[in-house]
Design a protein around this motif. Sequence first.
Motif, PDB file in Angstrom:
ATOM      1  N   TYR A  23     -20.925  23.132   3.220  1.00  0.00           N
ATOM      2  CA  TYR A  23     -21.472  21.967   3.917  1.00  0.00           C
ATOM      3  C   TYR A  23     -22.655  21.331   3.182  1.00  0.00           C
ATOM      4  O   TYR A  23     -23.202  20.328   3.643  1.00  0.00           O
ATOM      5  CB  TYR A  23     -21.875  22.345   5.340  1.00  0.00           C
ATOM      6  N   LYS A  24     -23.046  21.896   2.057  1.00  0.00           N
ATOM      7  CA  LYS A  24     -24.069  21.241   1.238  1.00  0.00           C
ATOM      8  C   LYS A  24     -23.496  20.021   0.521  1.00  0.00           C
ATOM      9  O   LYS A  24     -24.252  19.161   0.066  1.00  0.00           O
ATOM     10  CB  LYS A  24     -24.631  22.235   0.219  1.00  0.00           C
ATOM     11  N   LEU A  25     -22.169  19.979   0.415  1.00  0.00           N
ATOM     12  CA  LEU A  25     -21.509  18.868  -0.276  1.00  0.00           C
ATOM     13  C   LEU A  25     -21.248  17.714   0.682  1.00  0.00           C
ATOM     14  O   LEU A  25     -20.774  17.911   1.800  1.00  0.00           O
ATOM     15  CB  LEU A  25     -20.177  19.334  -0.883  1.00  0.00           C
ATOM     16  N   ASP A  26     -21.517  16.522   0.203  1.00  0.00           N
ATOM     17  CA  ASP A  26     -21.328  15.323   1.025  1.00  0.00           C
ATOM     18  C   ASP A  26     -19.869  15.143   1.412  1.00  0.00           C
ATOM     19  O   ASP A  26     -19.554  14.747   2.539  1.00  0.00           O
ATOM     20  CB  ASP A  26     -21.828  14.094   0.241  1.00  0.00           C
ATOM     21  N   ILE A  27     -18.956  15.463   0.490  1.00  0.00           N
ATOM     22  CA  ILE A  27     -17.527  15.283   0.750  1.00  0.00           C
ATOM     23  C   ILE A  27     -17.059  16.177   1.904  1.00  0.00           C
ATOM     24  O   ILE A  27     -16.166  15.803   2.668  1.00  0.00           O
ATOM     25  CB  ILE A  27     -16.715  15.556  -0.533  1.00  0.00           C
ATOM     26  N   ILE A  35     -15.867  15.017   6.179  1.00  0.00           N
ATOM     27  CA  ILE A  35     -14.623  15.368   6.874  1.00  0.00           C
ATOM     28  C   ILE A  35     -14.815  15.219   8.374  1.00  0.00           C
ATOM     29  O   ILE A  35     -13.881  14.880   9.105  1.00  0.00           O
ATOM     30  CB  ILE A  35     -14.185  16.800   6.514  1.00  0.00           C
ATOM     31  N   GLY A  36     -16.045  15.487   8.826  1.00  0.00           N
ATOM     32  CA  GLY A  36     -16.363  15.270  10.234  1.00  0.00           C
ATOM     33  C   GLY A  36     -16.146  16.465  11.140  1.00  0.00           C
ATOM     34  O   GLY A  36     -16.124  16.322  12.365  1.00  0.00           O
ATOM     35  N   ILE A  37     -15.987  17.653  10.567  1.00  0.00           N
ATOM     36  CA  ILE A  37     -15.821  18.860  11.375  1.00  0.00           C
ATOM     37  C   ILE A  37     -17.184  19.532  11.532  1.00  0.00           C
ATOM     38  O   ILE A  37     -17.825  19.859  10.526  1.00  0.00           O
ATOM     39  CB  ILE A  37     -14.837  19.843  10.713  1.00  0.00           C
ATOM     40  N   VAL A  47     -10.102  22.329  -6.203  1.00  0.00           N
ATOM     41  CA  VAL A  47     -10.095  22.551  -7.656  1.00  0.00           C
ATOM     42  C   VAL A  47     -11.080  21.599  -8.332  1.00  0.00           C
ATOM     43  O   VAL A  47     -11.814  21.978  -9.251  1.00  0.00           O
ATOM     44  CB  VAL A  47      -8.674  22.356  -8.227  1.00  0.00           C
ATOM     45  N   LYS A  48     -11.129  20.368  -7.854  1.00  0.00           N
ATOM     46  CA  LYS A  48     -11.969  19.346  -8.483  1.00  0.00           C
ATOM     47  C   LYS A  48     -13.436  19.435  -8.071  1.00  0.00           C
ATOM     48  O   LYS A  48     -14.331  19.194  -8.873  1.00  0.00           O
ATOM     49  CB  LYS A  48     -11.438  17.947  -8.119  1.00  0.00           C
ATOM     50  N   HIS A  49     -13.687  19.799  -6.797  1.00  0.00           N
ATOM     51  CA  HIS A  49     -15.058  19.672  -6.260  1.00  0.00           C
ATOM     52  C   HIS A  49     -15.638  20.973  -5.707  1.00  0.00           C
ATOM     53  O   HIS A  49     -16.755  20.958  -5.195  1.00  0.00           O
ATOM     54  CB  HIS A  49     -15.070  18.608  -5.158  1.00  0.00           C
ATOM     55  N   HIS A  50     -14.900  22.070  -5.772  1.00  0.00           N
ATOM     56  CA  HIS A  50     -15.385  23.377  -5.294  1.00  0.00           C
ATOM     57  C   HIS A  50     -15.907  23.280  -3.853  1.00  0.00           C
ATOM     58  O   HIS A  50     -17.067  23.561  -3.568  1.00  0.00           O
ATOM     59  CB  HIS A  50     -16.485  23.907  -6.222  1.00  0.00           C
ATOM     60  N   LEU A  51     -15.005  22.907  -2.971  1.00  0.00           N
ATOM     61  CA  LEU A  51     -15.359  22.703  -1.573  1.00  0.00           C
ATOM     62  C   LEU A  51     -15.464  24.008  -0.785  1.00  0.00           C
ATOM     63  O   LEU A  51     -16.161  24.059   0.225  1.00  0.00           O
ATOM     64  CB  LEU A  51     -14.304  21.819  -0.882  1.00  0.00           C
ATOM     65  N   PHE A  52     -14.777  25.046  -1.247  1.00  0.00           N
ATOM     66  CA  PHE A  52     -14.635  26.256  -0.449  1.00  0.00           C
ATOM     67  C   PHE A  52     -15.596  27.348  -0.912  1.00  0.00           C
ATOM     68  O   PHE A  52     -15.766  27.580  -2.105  1.00  0.00           O
ATOM     69  CB  PHE A  52     -13.206  26.810  -0.531  1.00  0.00           C
TER      70      PHE A  52
END
Length: 403
Positions: free
Chosen positions: A265-269, A273-275, A311-316
């Motif tokens: 959740y530190k990432l803006d993307i 998502i809005g969750i 893969v592109k933004h390391h969201l997880f």
Amino acid sequence: VKTTCSCGMKREQLSLLVPGPCRPFRRCRVVAFVAMSVCFVWIITVAFSRQSARKSARVHGGHETAANQRCLHDVVHHKLPFLLHQYTASHPAIPQANSTPKDMIHIVIASNGPRLVGMMALVNSIDKNTNASVFFHLVTDKPGAVHIRLWMERASELQRIKKEIIVFDKSLIEGKYVANSRVSYRVNLLSDPLNFARFYLDRLVPGVLGRLLYIDDDCIVQGDIREMAATKIAENHVVAFSSGCNAILSCVHPNAHHYDSYLNYKLDIVRKIGIPHNTCQFNAGVFAVDMDKFRRWNISARLEYWSVMNVKHHLFLEGASQPPVMIVFYNLYSELDPRWNVLHLGTAPSKVPSYSDDFIYNHARLLHWDGSRKPWLYPKQIGADIWRRYAVRDPVAPEEINL
């Protein structure tokens, strides 16, 4: 003349601390004795505390309290029947023993390598506890396909099982995922391509219409699978999962995982998502799905999209196949009866929820050893004796490694 003692201090240095010709060496011996005593006491204390933790977790796998058990009893005997009664009137009829092909229950299980022993036990447990007509779609890799075929041809318990063996096409996910975990050994486990089989159910079983069940290979079913197949899925939902904050876990395992355990959740993307970050997660290893909606809503493409975005933004922060499922099905899933996914049985004994024996043996419908401690590896793990009832000897493996 000896001028130093065993601790390396010179006689002159010691004499400044303790006067007298013999005391320096006596001082060394006293210091060594005290240090050894402290170490001995510390070792005994640690060993005793670990033994106590194991003893308290041995039966129920957690710090069980009377309050936990009263809560669990109340949920099983009072709350769950009431909640289920609220929607059972609109459930589809449960197929009877003389099921026709139209009433056949379709189940997907994905497994390979050493975990095939789990798949075989799961298939056997489902078959032994129902009179319904069941068809198994067994997803594996190429070596696994040969092994499963031999296993099911030679093991008498499995010879009459209706099945198809599907080799998963790894090219579907090449370059589209990366596994993340705070625990290094889990990365390899999470990277197994078969974890992503649930993403492509429409391609794996193109002929299945309507209801389909997906069950992880580290589960055992001790209820009638017709009950799970009859789970209500709301009109605006695609699947039914068991929430990590369900009524049973709230009694025995209050520290539920939320979305911020999996998403960064530190990432803006991620925030866009809005969750909400404190939304309770659900387990994606056991579910009922409406395949008509799965195809119509293009669920495979949605799941794949978020896997590629990671893969592109390391969201997880944790997981590989679980987080995309959590994102895509947020607010799009109905509740699966929590007795049909009794979770966390494969965690360390001190962390296993404080389920009672009565619940595990008499009320739980599906036992799930999510975690590293699988029942075929840890014979003293909670519920492992139930798993062994359904274990099927591997006719291909050497005798000494069979359970």
